[in-house]
Scaffold this motif. Structure first.
Motif, PDB file in Angstrom:
ATOM      1  N   LYS A 103       0.808  -1.226   0.000  1.00  0.00           N
ATOM      2  CA  LYS A 103       0.000   0.000   0.000  1.00  0.00           C
ATOM      3  C   LYS A 103       0.844   1.280   0.000  1.00  0.00           C
ATOM      4  CE  LYS A 103      -2.295   0.657   3.757  1.00  0.00           C
ATOM      5  NZ  LYS A 103      -3.224   0.758   4.887  1.00  0.00           N
ATOM      6  N   ALA A 211      -5.499  -0.786  -4.857  1.00  0.00           N
ATOM      7  CA  ALA A 211      -6.769  -0.070  -4.703  1.00  0.00           C
ATOM      8  C   ALA A 211      -7.933  -0.899  -5.249  1.00  0.00           C
ATOM      9  CB  ALA A 211      -6.695   1.277  -5.407  1.00  0.00           C
ATOM     10  N   ASP A 212      -7.722  -1.546  -6.405  1.00  0.00           N
ATOM     11  CA  ASP A 212      -8.806  -2.331  -7.010  1.00  0.00           C
ATOM     12  C   ASP A 212      -9.184  -3.512  -6.123  1.00  0.00           C
ATOM     13  OD1 ASP A 212      -8.914  -0.692  -9.109  1.00  0.00           O
ATOM     14  OD2 ASP A 212      -7.722  -1.942 -10.468  1.00  0.00           O
ATOM     15  N   ALA A 214      -8.527  -3.914  -2.903  1.00  0.00           N
ATOM     16  CA  ALA A 214      -9.036  -3.488  -1.593  1.00  0.00           C
ATOM     17  C   ALA A 214     -10.448  -2.909  -1.696  1.00  0.00           C
ATOM     18  CB  ALA A 214      -8.086  -2.466  -0.966  1.00  0.00           C
ATOM     19  N   ALA A 215     -10.927  -2.700  -2.929  1.00  0.00           N
ATOM     20  CA  ALA A 215     -12.305  -2.201  -3.092  1.00  0.00           C
ATOM     21  C   ALA A 215     -13.310  -3.323  -2.825  1.00  0.00           C
ATOM     22  CB  ALA A 215     -12.491  -1.645  -4.500  1.00  0.00           C
ATOM     23  N   ASP A 216     -12.848  -4.573  -2.855  1.00  0.00           N
ATOM     24  CA  ASP A 216     -13.730  -5.699  -2.544  1.00  0.00           C
ATOM     25  C   ASP A 216     -14.103  -5.617  -1.062  1.00  0.00           C
ATOM     26  OD1 ASP A 216     -14.748  -8.178  -1.710  1.00  0.00           O
ATOM     27  OD2 ASP A 216     -13.610  -9.270  -3.241  1.00  0.00           O
ATOM     28  N   PRO A 217     -15.397  -5.435  -0.770  1.00  0.00           N
ATOM     29  CA  PRO A 217     -15.781  -5.205   0.632  1.00  0.00           C
ATOM     30  C   PRO A 217     -15.386  -6.342   1.566  1.00  0.00           C
ATOM     31  CG  PRO A 217     -17.719  -5.551  -0.767  1.00  0.00           C
ATOM     32  CD  PRO A 217     -16.534  -5.438  -1.682  1.00  0.00           C
ATOM     33  N   ALA A 220     -11.585  -5.501   2.144  1.00  0.00           N
ATOM     34  CA  ALA A 220     -11.167  -4.115   2.382  1.00  0.00           C
ATOM     35  C   ALA A 220     -10.596  -3.895   3.773  1.00  0.00           C
ATOM     36  CB  ALA A 220     -12.354  -3.183   2.144  1.00  0.00           C
ATOM     37  N   SER A 221     -11.327  -4.356   4.778  1.00  0.00           N
ATOM     38  CA  SER A 221     -10.918  -4.051   6.139  1.00  0.00           C
ATOM     39  C   SER A 221      -9.551  -4.657   6.442  1.00  0.00           C
ATOM     40  CB  SER A 221     -11.976  -4.582   7.102  1.00  0.00           C
ATOM     41  OG  SER A 221     -11.459  -4.593   8.381  1.00  0.00           O
ATOM     42  N   ARG A 224      -6.678  -2.984   4.304  1.00  0.00           N
ATOM     43  CA  ARG A 224      -6.355  -1.598   4.656  1.00  0.00           C
ATOM     44  C   ARG A 224      -5.799  -1.472   6.063  1.00  0.00           C
ATOM     45  NH1 ARG A 224      -7.634   1.546   0.678  1.00  0.00           N
ATOM     46  NH2 ARG A 224      -9.273   0.931  -0.788  1.00  0.00           N
TER      47      ARG A 224
END
Ligand code: SF4
Length: 449
Positions: A103, A211-212, A214-217, A220-221, A224
């Motif tokens: 990241k 980013a793509d 980590a957009a998967d819900p 994501a948590s 990130r």
């Protein structure tokens, strides 16, 4: 001549040969991403287990442990977290963290350093037969120098000097016509350099997709927040083995509280008040340390009512205490803050006593504070240097060791969360003192421990 495959017979390998293959294959360059189903639980638990291992390696390295000592300490940790024998877990967990740590630049640098240290540890523990299998499996070959050209015999390789910069810098090999002769015993540093280069490139590539993904819900948590993950096991945090009372707090602050809580306790006793974040940080710590709600109310009321009326205390502060115990508002059972949160959250302002002294105090203030706790001389210098170099949690561990002599030698004592969670520090300290008391009560009359 090229070093290549190890000789294999077509018949089933002997047990010893199987062992060589198994150990060699336990060391991976992680060149091929796994393609397999993974549950969300595995995704998270694998990442956390590897994180514990990498943080432990970082810890030992910062504290100057030698390579052999790091290996001795890490072997049981690798086994315990399933990264010694479970190849799938080792590879999957590497890839999960590789993505999570791609990241930012800082995270990439941290991950690269710890993974390279883990790789070095594993590689250097291979025998020469195992190393040969590893080289073959990873398609790594070096030009071998004919034995008759080497004084004393032995296996040596001719390598472009650009691949042996560490050895050249340490003057362990001589450069001739752009190449160096590297004995087999030193070939590790060249393989490690390759590992670092490949991983560095892979992290840069992963960062482009971060980013793509980590957009998967679902992910994501974890992705990130993985670097902030509190890796202290719950059993090392909440102390349900004993209840403490308000009357014991002065003594416990002196013997068993980490510096952050000691500061908050002393401030409350001295000034008879604590501002909001101090009350929350210290109040939740006391709750998890085993102080019942009635006792916390009694303690806070006794102090606060030295500077305000009982009515004012009941109106402004009793609710807050009950709230921390889940008896008011949304009735959430709040958990105590871990070191990461305390260190990363906002710094205390004037008249505030939350935060972590190793992070938030200047060197002189921290030195003065340690001196009041009789931590002086080389130990204080070591702790102050660790704090100055941003190794706050390791400074806290060093403080624990100084305040609890021989704690590292006590087999039954869990120090796993010390420096990761204030309550783990407290719990380990209480266990240490209980063991010391039990030991002294078993001594014959007249003997001293
Ligand atoms: Fe408290 Fe953690 Fe800082 Fe130690 S490292 S003083 S336990 S916040």
């Amino acid at each position: 001549m090229q070093v290549n495959a190890t000789s294999r017979s077509s018949s089933r390998p002997s047990l010893a040969a199987e062992q060589v293959l198994k150990r060699a294959r336990g060391v991976s360059m992680y060149a091929t991403a796994p393609r397999e189903e993974l549950t969300l639980e595995e995704f998270e638990s694998f990442a956390v287990d590897r994180l514990i291992v990498l943080r432990m390696i970082e810890n030992l390295r910062i504290r100057g442990f030698k390579a052999r000592e790091v290996e001795q300490q890490m072997r049981p940790v690798l086994k315990k977290h399933g990264l010694e024998d479970d190849r799938r877990k080792d590879i999957v967990s590497h890839y999960v963290l590789r993505l999570a740590y791609s990241k930012t630049e800082d995270l990439r640098r941290w991950f690269l350093a710890q993974e390279a240290a883990l790789f070095r540890l594993r590689l250097e523990s291979l025998s020469s037969a195992e190393l040969e299998v590893f080289l073959h499996d990873h398609d790594i070959s070096f030009e071998e120098v004919p034995k008759e050209n080497i004084a004393g015999g032995g296996v040596s390789y001719l390598v472009p000097f650009t691949q042996a910069l560490e050895l050249v810098a340490k003057r362990q090999v001589a450069v001739e016509k752009g190449k160096v002769v590297v004995p087999q015993s030193k070939i590790h540093s060249i393989i490690i350099a390759r590992f670092r280069t490949a991983l560095s490139k892979s992290l840069a590539t992963a960062s482009q997709f971060f980013a793509d993904i980590a957009a998967d819900p679902r992910l994501a948590s974890l992705l990130r927040n993985v670097d902030r993950h509190d890796v202290t096991p719950e059993k090392n945090v909440v102390d349900d083995s004993e209840q403490i009372t308000a009357d014991q707090l002065d003594a416990l602050a002196a013997t068993s509280m980490p510096l952050c809580m000691r500061v908050a306790h002393d401030a409350l006793r001295r000034e008879h008040k604590l501002k909001h974040w101090g009350r929350v940080q210290y109040g939740l710590f006391l709750k998890a340390a085993g102080l019942p709600m009635e006792e916390q109310l009694k303690f806070f009321e006794a102090e606060f009512t030295k500077v305000m009326t009982h009515e004012q205390f009941n109106k402004e502060h009793a609710y807050g205490v009950r709230h921390r115990y889940g008896k008011e508002g949304k009735r959430t059972d709040y958990t105590p803050y871990g070191c990461f949160k305390i260190i990363m959250d906002f710094a205390p302002g004037p008249g505030e006593f939350h935060g972590c002294p190793y992070k938030h105090y200047g060197k002189d203030r921290l030195a003065a504070l340690l001196s009041t706790l009789s931590i002086r001389g080389p130990t204080a210098t070591e702790i102050l240097d660790l704090a100055s170099n941003h190794n706050y949690q390791i400074a806290c561990q060093r403080h624990f060791e100084a305040a609890h002599p021989d704690a590292l030698e006590q087999q039954d004592l869990s120090l796993a969360g010390v420096g990761n969670h204030p309550n783990a520090y407290f719990k380990a300290s209480r266990a240490y003192h209980r063991a010391a008391k039990a030991a002294s009560s078993t001594l014959p009359p007249g003997a001293s421990s």
